[in-house]
Design an enzyme around this catalytic site. Structure first.
Site, PDB file in Angstrom:
ATOM      1  N   VAL A 189     -62.039 -11.173  27.272  1.00 45.25           N
ATOM      2  CA  VAL A 189     -61.895 -10.562  25.940  1.00 45.25           C
ATOM      3  C   VAL A 189     -60.829  -9.463  25.979  1.00 45.25           C
ATOM      4  O   VAL A 189     -59.752  -9.592  25.406  1.00 45.25           O
ATOM      5  CB  VAL A 189     -63.239  -9.993  25.440  1.00 45.25           C
ATOM      6  CG1 VAL A 189     -63.056  -9.265  24.108  1.00 45.25           C
ATOM      7  CG2 VAL A 189     -64.263 -11.125  25.284  1.00 45.25           C
ATOM      8  N   CYS A 190     -61.135  -8.368  26.659  1.00 43.99           N
ATOM      9  CA  CYS A 190     -60.265  -7.179  26.610  1.00 43.99           C
ATOM     10  C   CYS A 190     -58.937  -7.388  27.320  1.00 43.99           C
ATOM     11  O   CYS A 190     -57.950  -6.710  26.999  1.00 43.99           O
ATOM     12  CB  CYS A 190     -61.000  -5.985  27.211  1.00 43.99           C
ATOM     13  SG  CYS A 190     -62.591  -5.674  26.412  1.00 43.99           S
ATOM     14  N   LEU A 191     -58.879  -8.311  28.264  1.00 40.04           N
ATOM     15  CA  LEU A 191     -57.620  -8.701  28.891  1.00 40.04           C
ATOM     16  C   LEU A 191     -56.967  -9.848  28.132  1.00 40.04           C
ATOM     17  O   LEU A 191     -55.799  -9.771  27.744  1.00 40.04           O
ATOM     18  CB  LEU A 191     -57.862  -9.090  30.351  1.00 40.04           C
ATOM     19  CG  LEU A 191     -56.717  -9.815  31.079  1.00 40.04           C
ATOM     20  CD1 LEU A 191     -55.456  -8.966  31.089  1.00 40.04           C
ATOM     21  CD2 LEU A 191     -57.131 -10.194  32.488  1.00 40.04           C
TER      22      LEU A 191
END
Length: 282
Positions: A189-191
């Site tokens: 998600v965040c990457l």
């Protein structure tokens, strides 16, 4: 237990979840459906020469070798090489609460890699943009990274995808650099989200997989597969750092290797200092 009596990161860790045969079948079925669409598109594409051996010879997953190569290489076809002069580092959501859920890499190893990459980037003068999300929910940035980036502003946002916050995009754009190196918790998600979004906006994106972490191995695998299919380049923390260094004779080289904390490089520099001191003494 931590020094203040609370649970440490290691205390919060548990063995990785094992997935049942039925769950793995669902994942394989989803990939099969996606690959069928790719194959149909290849068959209907008039620009593909179907008489060539490459077209008649299929891989095990149903794709031609030529198609597989084009999907897997993605942005590797760009002409401009990654250097310390065209790169920017984006750290996304390295927060205490999120670290307690990481299961695909040991917490201490993850921190070592994140801080090592950060120190190498600082030594090379590479701009760093750092962002967190909803700290009231996921906690503050890990103290080790906060200490390493004490002079950097942290962009706290509420969006899931960091690239959806205009402040993050503006901070990256302000560097004037088009090669973006991304780390994040979690990997899928965040990457993955900002790396893919930046790619669509004309950047060449590099995902530092071992300076990121996910909440299960299968989520990490799916996240990396999605990024590679989109054209993001997966890299390791030390690999991308030495690529940015470019020359072991550069004045920053010792600071880069010291920052990375690679055992063999520390030994090499230790021997170098020993022989230099021995030569001076003699």
């Amino acid at each position: 237990m931590s020094d203040n009596g609370g649970p440490s990161f290691q205390d919060c860790r548990s063995p990785a979840k094992s997935y049942s045969t039925s769950e793995l079948k669902i994942v394989r079925r989803r990939f099969s459906v996606r690959m069928s669409f790719i194959n149909q598109d290849t068959e209907s594409n008039p620009s593909v020469d179907k008489s060539t051996p490459q077209h008649s010879r299929r891989c095990q997953n149903g794709r031609s070798p030529k198609l597989k190569e084009s999907v897997m290489t993605g942005q590797l076809s760009v002409k401009e090489r990654l250097t310390k002069h065209n790169a920017v580092l984006l750290h996304v959501d390295h927060q205490e609460g999120l670290y307690t859920g990481v299961r695909d890499i040991a917490t201490l190893e993850l921190k070592h890699n994140v801080i090592g990459l950060t120190k190498a980037a600082l030594a090379l003068g590479i701009p760093i943009v750092v962002t967190t999300t909803t700290e009231s929910m996921w906690g503050p940035m890990i103290p080790e990274l906060a200490a390493a980036l004490a002079k950097h502003d942290v962009i706290e946002r509420t969006t899931v995808n960091a690239w959806d916050d205009p402040r993050v995009v503006r901070a990256v754009q302000a560097t004037g650099r088009k090669h973006i190196i991304v780390t994040g918790i979690s990997t899928d998600v965040c990457l993955a989200f900002p790396a893919i979004a930046a790619l669509r906006d004309g950047y060449t994106s590099y995902a530092v997989v071992d300076a990121s972490g996910g909440f299960s191995q299968i989520q990490v695998d799916l996240g990396v597969a999605r990024m590679v299919q989109a054209g993001v380049v997966p890299v390791g923390y030390s690999t991308v750092a030495v690529e940015l260094l470019g020359d072991n004779a550069a004045p920053e080289s010792q600071a880069v290797y010291a920052g990375l904390g690679i055992p063999f490089s520390n030994m090499v520099f230790g021997l170098k200092q020993y022989w230099q001191s021995s030569a001076q003494a003699g």
